[in-house]
Design a protein around this motif. Structure first.
Motif, PDB file in Angstrom:
ATOM      1  N   GLU A  34     -17.046  18.221  18.962  1.00 19.03           N
ATOM      2  CA  GLU A  34     -16.094  17.517  19.489  1.00 19.03           C
ATOM      3  C   GLU A  34     -16.154  16.961  21.007  1.00 19.03           C
ATOM      4  O   GLU A  34     -16.245  15.218  20.777  1.00 19.03           O
ATOM      5  CB  GLU A  34     -14.577  17.430  19.028  1.00 19.03           C
ATOM      6  N   GLU A  35     -16.152  18.017  21.888  1.00 19.97           N
ATOM      7  CA  GLU A  35     -16.139  17.638  23.331  1.00 19.97           C
ATOM      8  C   GLU A  35     -17.136  18.317  23.760  1.00 19.97           C
ATOM      9  O   GLU A  35     -17.666  19.211  23.423  1.00 19.97           O
ATOM     10  CB  GLU A  35     -14.864  17.920  23.754  1.00 19.97           C
ATOM     11  N   HIS A  69     -17.186  15.701  31.329  1.00 21.01           N
ATOM     12  CA  HIS A  69     -16.848  15.628  30.530  1.00 21.01           C
ATOM     13  C   HIS A  69     -17.058  13.882  29.452  1.00 21.01           C
ATOM     14  O   HIS A  69     -17.398  12.994  29.615  1.00 21.01           O
ATOM     15  CB  HIS A  69     -15.164  15.137  30.432  1.00 21.01           C
ATOM     16  N   ALA A  71     -16.461  12.872  24.876  1.00 23.32           N
ATOM     17  CA  ALA A  71     -16.055  13.217  23.953  1.00 23.32           C
ATOM     18  C   ALA A  71     -16.658  11.969  22.326  1.00 23.32           C
ATOM     19  O   ALA A  71     -16.694  10.993  22.822  1.00 23.32           O
ATOM     20  CB  ALA A  71     -14.410  12.768  23.888  1.00 23.32           C
ATOM     21  N   SER A  80     -20.913   8.483  25.260  1.00 23.42           N
ATOM     22  CA  SER A  80     -19.925   9.861  25.753  1.00 23.42           C
ATOM     23  C   SER A  80     -20.672  10.518  24.093  1.00 23.42           C
ATOM     24  O   SER A  80     -20.560  11.686  24.112  1.00 23.42           O
ATOM     25  CB  SER A  80     -18.118   9.400  25.816  1.00 23.42           C
ATOM     26  N   VAL A  84     -22.214  14.159  23.575  1.00 25.03           N
ATOM     27  CA  VAL A  84     -21.942  15.237  22.264  1.00 25.03           C
ATOM     28  C   VAL A  84     -22.765  15.225  21.010  1.00 25.03           C
ATOM     29  O   VAL A  84     -23.226  16.774  21.005  1.00 25.03           O
ATOM     30  CB  VAL A  84     -20.362  15.003  21.787  1.00 25.03           C
TER      31      VAL A  84
END
Length: 103
Positions: A34-35, A69, A71, A80, A84
């Motif tokens: 998920e991240e 980061h 997600a 993003s 992932v």
């Protein structure tokens, strides 16, 4: 992982380790699919003593790596989210093909 269990932070944890035979160029953590956290290793040249002789080497400065980061929660069409998903797919492909168990 045992320490996390002993502290009561998790009830169960396990890990498998494999190696791929190539030097790492980046660090990437994919958490529960998920991240993702990603950062390139900085490379610095150092001279160290091996057997009493100076030897020049390149050191991957992992502790200095800045992580970015990503997600799934950023939305299915976000870069993003795609990052992932692709990072998970890349990791699985390496794990299942060229990576081997540590003996």
């Amino acid at each position: 992982m045992h320490e996390l269990r002993d502290l009561g932070l998790v009830t169960h944890a396990s890990a498998e380790v494999r190696i791929s035979g190539e030097p790492p160029r980046f660090k990437m953590y994919v958490i529960n699919g998920e991240e993702a956290f990603f950062g390139y290793y900085a490379v610095a040249e150092h001279t160290v003593a091996l057997g009493g002789e100076p030897v020049t080497m390149f050191d991957l400065m992992g502790k200095d790596t800045e992580l970015f980061h990503f997600a799934l929660s950023d939305g299915p069409d976000s870069t993003s989210c795609q990052y992932v998903q692709q990072s998970s797919a890349w990791f699985d492909a390496v794990w299942n093909s060229v990576a081997r168990e540590v003996s």
